[in-house]
Design a protein around this motif. Sequence first.
Motif, PDB file in Angstrom:
ATOM      1  N   ARG A 303       0.814  -1.096   0.314  1.00  0.00           N
ATOM      2  CA  ARG A 303      -0.112  -0.134  -0.006  1.00  0.00           C
ATOM      3  C   ARG A 303       0.956   1.006   0.228  1.00  0.00           C
ATOM      4  N   ASP A 304       0.507   1.918  -0.736  1.00  0.00           N
ATOM      5  CA  ASP A 304       1.331   3.530  -1.100  1.00  0.00           C
ATOM      6  C   ASP A 304       2.469   3.583  -1.398  1.00  0.00           C
ATOM      7  N   ALA A 305       2.883   2.072  -1.880  1.00  0.00           N
ATOM      8  CA  ALA A 305       3.545   2.230  -3.012  1.00  0.00           C
ATOM      9  C   ALA A 305       3.612   1.548  -4.633  1.00  0.00           C
ATOM     10  N   ASN A 337       8.609   3.788  -5.711  1.00  0.00           N
ATOM     11  CA  ASN A 337       7.723   3.988  -4.869  1.00  0.00           C
ATOM     12  C   ASN A 337       8.035   2.769  -4.345  1.00  0.00           C
ATOM     13  N   ARG A 341      10.784   1.142  -0.998  1.00  0.00           N
ATOM     14  CA  ARG A 341       9.440   0.815  -0.155  1.00  0.00           C
ATOM     15  C   ARG A 341      10.537  -0.840   0.406  1.00  0.00           C
TER      16      ARG A 341
END
Length: 371
Positions: A303-305, A337, A341
């Motif tokens: 998530r968010d990557a 991203n 991560r």
Amino acid sequence: MKILHIINSLDTGGAEKLILETLPLLNKKNVKTDLAVLNGYEYPFLKALKKLNCCKVISLGNKSVYNPLLIFKIIPLLKHYDLVHVHIFPSLYWVALAKIISFSKTKLVYTEHSTSNNRRKKYIFKIIDKIIYSFYSKIITISLEVDYNIKSHLGFKNERFVLIKNGINLETIKNSDPIARNEISSNLNDSFSIVTQVSSFRYPKDQKTVIKSLKKLEDNVVLVLVGDGPLRDECEDLAKEIGVAHKVFFLGIRMDVIGILKASNIIILSSHHEGLSLSCVEGMASGKAFIASDAPGLGDIVRDAGILFPIDDDDSLAKEINKLLSDKLHYSEVVVNCLNRAEDYSIKNTINKEINLYKSLLENEIFIQTR
């Protein structure tokens, strides 16, 4: 300090890959570490470990890992090591029972690799699990979801558990080159967009959703599946049934996975659940856009990557693939991203935390003996 790792086999899988990556590094740090496998079949991972000549490899047989007689092969090993680090069921059970029967004082550590398993759904195994796990001095959990689920299942005090995230060798990935596409298949060249999933063919991995998504994608988008397992035939049949067999390449077990990832356009991991997937982290570290199902053990990492899609939703997956292939800016943002991560999952951190755990357990034992 002499450590023995015990696992069912070195077939493909996250736990097996972790063994292959960590044992050479532990021995380089002067932590004498050997390996015992319940089934010593010469899988590629086992061949690769032996080729490194970094540790002693002990095979306890070449038959079913579910044979309880393996307990009596484990018992003599316990007295030769200060600590035994165990991975995967049924090794979990056999080592604990070997300790019970032999009255061994050797410390046991277990790494919990999965967010879920069938045993936890049955009340009788909930009781048996509590007994078996109680003989392990520490239970390592590899992600927040694994940590929460096993704590809920066992009900032990928090101090029995330690969270150590699985890691990968980021330097190896950074320094690896893509293989030529014709080494993946003679039918592939630069005109194709390659989507790749690396995972065993077992229920949690859900290659079928990725295969179904090909029906909604352009003809030049092909799927490469690396791995083997009991559901491979079903996946091959599905590809034929829905008319996409010409777009799916089943490679089996490969040892040049990183080169394949770097030769691909998009990396996917479609799963129903994971522990902490090393394939997921490798995918994010490969410099390619990464997509995963929003499943336990994947959502929190990606998530968010990378990109997440709903479990079993081949329509949503196809849309995400199309968006990445058609929007270069979006693709580049996802890659950056993902690379950032992946830095959180360096194997150096895993190794250092494991060594500190071993030392703390063994130093505490010495302290107790000398009081």
